[in-house]
Design a protein around this motif. Sequence first.
Motif, PDB file in Angstrom:
ATOM      1  N   ILE A  17      34.074  37.055  41.706  1.00  0.00           N
ATOM      2  CA  ILE A  17      34.552  38.269  41.044  1.00  0.00           C
ATOM      3  C   ILE A  17      36.071  38.235  40.939  1.00  0.00           C
ATOM      4  O   ILE A  17      36.638  38.507  39.878  1.00  0.00           O
ATOM      5  N   LEU A  18      36.746  37.906  42.029  1.00  0.00           N
ATOM      6  CA  LEU A  18      38.214  37.850  42.012  1.00  0.00           C
ATOM      7  C   LEU A  18      38.712  36.812  41.011  1.00  0.00           C
ATOM      8  O   LEU A  18      39.687  37.049  40.292  1.00  0.00           O
ATOM      9  N   HIS A  19      38.049  35.668  40.963  1.00  0.00           N
ATOM     10  CA  HIS A  19      38.456  34.607  40.039  1.00  0.00           C
ATOM     11  C   HIS A  19      38.318  35.080  38.585  1.00  0.00           C
ATOM     12  O   HIS A  19      39.230  34.889  37.778  1.00  0.00           O
ATOM     13  N   VAL A  20      37.196  35.695  38.260  1.00  0.00           N
ATOM     14  CA  VAL A  20      36.967  36.160  36.894  1.00  0.00           C
ATOM     15  C   VAL A  20      37.955  37.263  36.540  1.00  0.00           C
ATOM     16  O   VAL A  20      38.541  37.269  35.447  1.00  0.00           O
ATOM     17  N   LEU A  21      38.176  38.211  37.454  1.00  0.00           N
ATOM     18  CA  LEU A  21      39.122  39.298  37.183  1.00  0.00           C
ATOM     19  C   LEU A  21      40.553  38.790  37.048  1.00  0.00           C
ATOM     20  O   LEU A  21      41.341  39.349  36.283  1.00  0.00           O
ATOM     21  N   TYR A  44      29.589  46.551  40.344  1.00  0.00           N
ATOM     22  CA  TYR A  44      30.324  47.808  40.546  1.00  0.00           C
ATOM     23  C   TYR A  44      30.622  48.037  42.015  1.00  0.00           C
ATOM     24  O   TYR A  44      31.765  48.344  42.396  1.00  0.00           O
ATOM     25  N   VAL A  45      29.612  47.907  42.843  1.00  0.00           N
ATOM     26  CA  VAL A  45      29.766  48.157  44.284  1.00  0.00           C
ATOM     27  C   VAL A  45      30.783  47.195  44.884  1.00  0.00           C
ATOM     28  O   VAL A  45      31.655  47.593  45.660  1.00  0.00           O
ATOM     29  N   ARG A  46      30.687  45.934  44.524  1.00  0.00           N
ATOM     30  CA  ARG A  46      31.602  44.932  45.070  1.00  0.00           C
ATOM     31  C   ARG A  46      33.048  45.179  44.618  1.00  0.00           C
ATOM     32  O   ARG A  46      33.976  45.109  45.422  1.00  0.00           O
ATOM     33  N   VAL A  47      33.257  45.454  43.339  1.00  0.00           N
ATOM     34  CA  VAL A  47      34.610  45.699  42.838  1.00  0.00           C
ATOM     35  C   VAL A  47      35.187  46.949  43.500  1.00  0.00           C
ATOM     36  O   VAL A  47      36.351  46.948  43.930  1.00  0.00           O
ATOM     37  N   GLU A  48      34.400  48.009  43.617  1.00  0.00           N
ATOM     38  CA  GLU A  48      34.891  49.227  44.272  1.00  0.00           C
ATOM     39  C   GLU A  48      35.275  48.957  45.724  1.00  0.00           C
ATOM     40  O   GLU A  48      36.288  49.451  46.208  1.00  0.00           O
ATOM     41  N   ARG A  49      34.455  48.146  46.437  1.00  0.00           N
ATOM     42  CA  ARG A  49      34.786  47.813  47.831  1.00  0.00           C
ATOM     43  C   ARG A  49      36.061  46.981  47.900  1.00  0.00           C
ATOM     44  O   ARG A  49      36.937  47.232  48.739  1.00  0.00           O
ATOM     45  N   LEU A  50      36.200  46.006  47.003  1.00  0.00           N
ATOM     46  CA  LEU A  50      37.403  45.168  46.999  1.00  0.00           C
ATOM     47  C   LEU A  50      38.649  45.999  46.700  1.00  0.00           C
ATOM     48  O   LEU A  50      39.713  45.759  47.275  1.00  0.00           O
ATOM     49  N   GLY A  54      41.733  47.075  49.503  1.00  0.00           N
ATOM     50  CA  GLY A  54      43.062  46.580  49.162  1.00  0.00           C
ATOM     51  C   GLY A  54      43.103  45.116  48.773  1.00  0.00           C
ATOM     52  O   GLY A  54      44.188  44.556  48.608  1.00  0.00           O
ATOM     53  N   VAL A  55      41.941  44.478  48.638  1.00  0.00           N
ATOM     54  CA  VAL A  55      41.922  43.092  48.179  1.00  0.00           C
ATOM     55  C   VAL A  55      42.369  43.047  46.726  1.00  0.00           C
ATOM     56  O   VAL A  55      43.193  42.232  46.338  1.00  0.00           O
ATOM     57  N   ILE A  56      41.834  43.962  45.922  1.00  0.00           N
ATOM     58  CA  ILE A  56      42.308  44.142  44.553  1.00  0.00           C
ATOM     59  C   ILE A  56      43.319  45.277  44.599  1.00  0.00           C
ATOM     60  O   ILE A  56      42.968  46.412  44.913  1.00  0.00           O
ATOM     61  N   ARG A  57      44.577  44.959  44.317  1.00  0.00           N
ATOM     62  CA  ARG A  57      45.649  45.962  44.397  1.00  0.00           C
ATOM     63  C   ARG A  57      45.947  46.612  43.060  1.00  0.00           C
ATOM     64  O   ARG A  57      46.708  47.569  43.007  1.00  0.00           O
ATOM     65  N   GLY A  58      45.390  46.094  41.993  1.00  0.00           N
ATOM     66  CA  GLY A  58      45.638  46.663  40.680  1.00  0.00           C
ATOM     67  C   GLY A  58      45.313  45.649  39.610  1.00  0.00           C
ATOM     68  O   GLY A  58      44.871  44.535  39.892  1.00  0.00           O
ATOM     69  N   TYR A  59      45.540  46.055  38.385  1.00  0.00           N
ATOM     70  CA  TYR A  59      45.254  45.220  37.229  1.00  0.00           C
ATOM     71  C   TYR A  59      46.498  45.206  36.361  1.00  0.00           C
ATOM     72  O   TYR A  59      47.214  46.195  36.278  1.00  0.00           O
ATOM     73  N   GLY A  60      46.759  44.096  35.711  1.00  0.00           N
ATOM     74  CA  GLY A  60      47.969  44.026  34.905  1.00  0.00           C
ATOM     75  C   GLY A  60      47.824  43.065  33.748  1.00  0.00           C
ATOM     76  O   GLY A  60      46.830  42.365  33.614  1.00  0.00           O
ATOM     77  N   ALA A  61      48.846  43.048  32.930  1.00  0.00           N
ATOM     78  CA  ALA A  61      48.892  42.159  31.769  1.00  0.00           C
ATOM     79  C   ALA A  61      49.733  40.935  32.107  1.00  0.00           C
ATOM     80  O   ALA A  61      50.677  41.009  32.882  1.00  0.00           O
ATOM     81  N   ARG A  62      49.387  39.824  31.512  1.00  0.00           N
ATOM     82  CA  ARG A  62      50.222  38.624  31.611  1.00  0.00           C
ATOM     83  C   ARG A  62      51.238  38.707  30.484  1.00  0.00           C
ATOM     84  O   ARG A  62      50.863  38.699  29.319  1.00  0.00           O
ATOM     85  N   VAL A  63      52.489  38.785  30.841  1.00  0.00           N
ATOM     86  CA  VAL A  63      53.546  39.067  29.882  1.00  0.00           C
ATOM     87  C   VAL A  63      54.305  37.788  29.539  1.00  0.00           C
ATOM     88  O   VAL A  63      54.647  37.003  30.425  1.00  0.00           O
ATOM     89  N   ASP A  64      54.571  37.597  28.263  1.00  0.00           N
ATOM     90  CA  ASP A  64      55.495  36.554  27.837  1.00  0.00           C
ATOM     91  C   ASP A  64      56.877  37.185  27.948  1.00  0.00           C
ATOM     92  O   ASP A  64      57.268  38.002  27.121  1.00  0.00           O
ATOM     93  N   HIS A  65      57.602  36.842  28.991  1.00  0.00           N
ATOM     94  CA  HIS A  65      58.864  37.515  29.298  1.00  0.00           C
ATOM     95  C   HIS A  65      59.924  37.313  28.226  1.00  0.00           C
ATOM     96  O   HIS A  65      60.690  38.230  27.942  1.00  0.00           O
ATOM     97  N   ALA A 153      44.075  29.896  43.356  1.00  0.00           N
ATOM     98  CA  ALA A 153      43.159  29.492  44.426  1.00  0.00           C
ATOM     99  C   ALA A 153      41.854  28.991  43.814  1.00  0.00           C
ATOM    100  O   ALA A 153      41.380  29.548  42.823  1.00  0.00           O
ATOM    101  N   PRO A 154      41.263  27.961  44.406  1.00  0.00           N
ATOM    102  CA  PRO A 154      39.998  27.459  43.859  1.00  0.00           C
ATOM    103  C   PRO A 154      38.880  28.464  44.070  1.00  0.00           C
ATOM    104  O   PRO A 154      38.914  29.266  45.009  1.00  0.00           O
ATOM    105  N   GLY A 155      37.922  28.402  43.173  1.00  0.00           N
ATOM    106  CA  GLY A 155      36.733  29.228  43.312  1.00  0.00           C
ATOM    107  C   GLY A 155      35.804  28.657  44.372  1.00  0.00           C
ATOM    108  O   GLY A 155      36.086  27.613  44.959  1.00  0.00           O
ATOM    109  N   PRO A 156      34.709  29.329  44.634  1.00  0.00           N
ATOM    110  CA  PRO A 156      33.777  28.830  45.661  1.00  0.00           C
ATOM    111  C   PRO A 156      33.132  27.523  45.220  1.00  0.00           C
ATOM    112  O   PRO A 156      33.070  27.207  44.043  1.00  0.00           O
TER     113      PRO A 156
END
Length: 162
Positions: A17-21, A44-50, A54-65, A153-156
């Motif tokens: 899930i973390l890798h895909v997100l 849903y349950v897993r993402v809400e728990r993560l 605090g494993v998932i701290r937020g979501y963001g865009a990849r910016v071309d600076h 980080a590598p996936g499982p």
Amino acid sequence: MADGSGESRLDEYDRRILHVLAEDGRISMRALAERVHVSRANAYVRVERLEREGVIRGYGARVDHGRAGLGTSAYIGLSIRQDTWKQVAAHLRELPYVEHFALVGGDFDVLVLVRTPDNAALRDVVLVGLQALGGVRATRTWLVFDEADGAGAPGPGDGTVG
């Protein structure tokens, strides 16, 4: 699933899930569930728990600076008095153009990533924002000529998520 150390124990599905997100934070829950091979309810349950843990701290865009008007990037090493870390960190949190900073071991105490519109703004960050800060003994600036993202980080399993 915290283990008492403040860290969550993640299973293979959590890591998937973390890798895909990390690849696509805007993916729908349905598509995420399909990619990870779990039910939508489980996803849903897993993402809400993560998120809750605090494993998932937020979501963001990849910016071309460069295209966003921040075409000058530099890493700045700071040598600080050891008793001033908290003051320096508080100042760095508020200093414009500071994208990231870390207390590190090595030749310097703090490593700061700065993104500015041009060299004049970078000069102001270094001379006015950093060198004038109490506790900073010295700075060293490395200009970034080009950059790219790594694999992360590598996936499982075999290092990838399939």
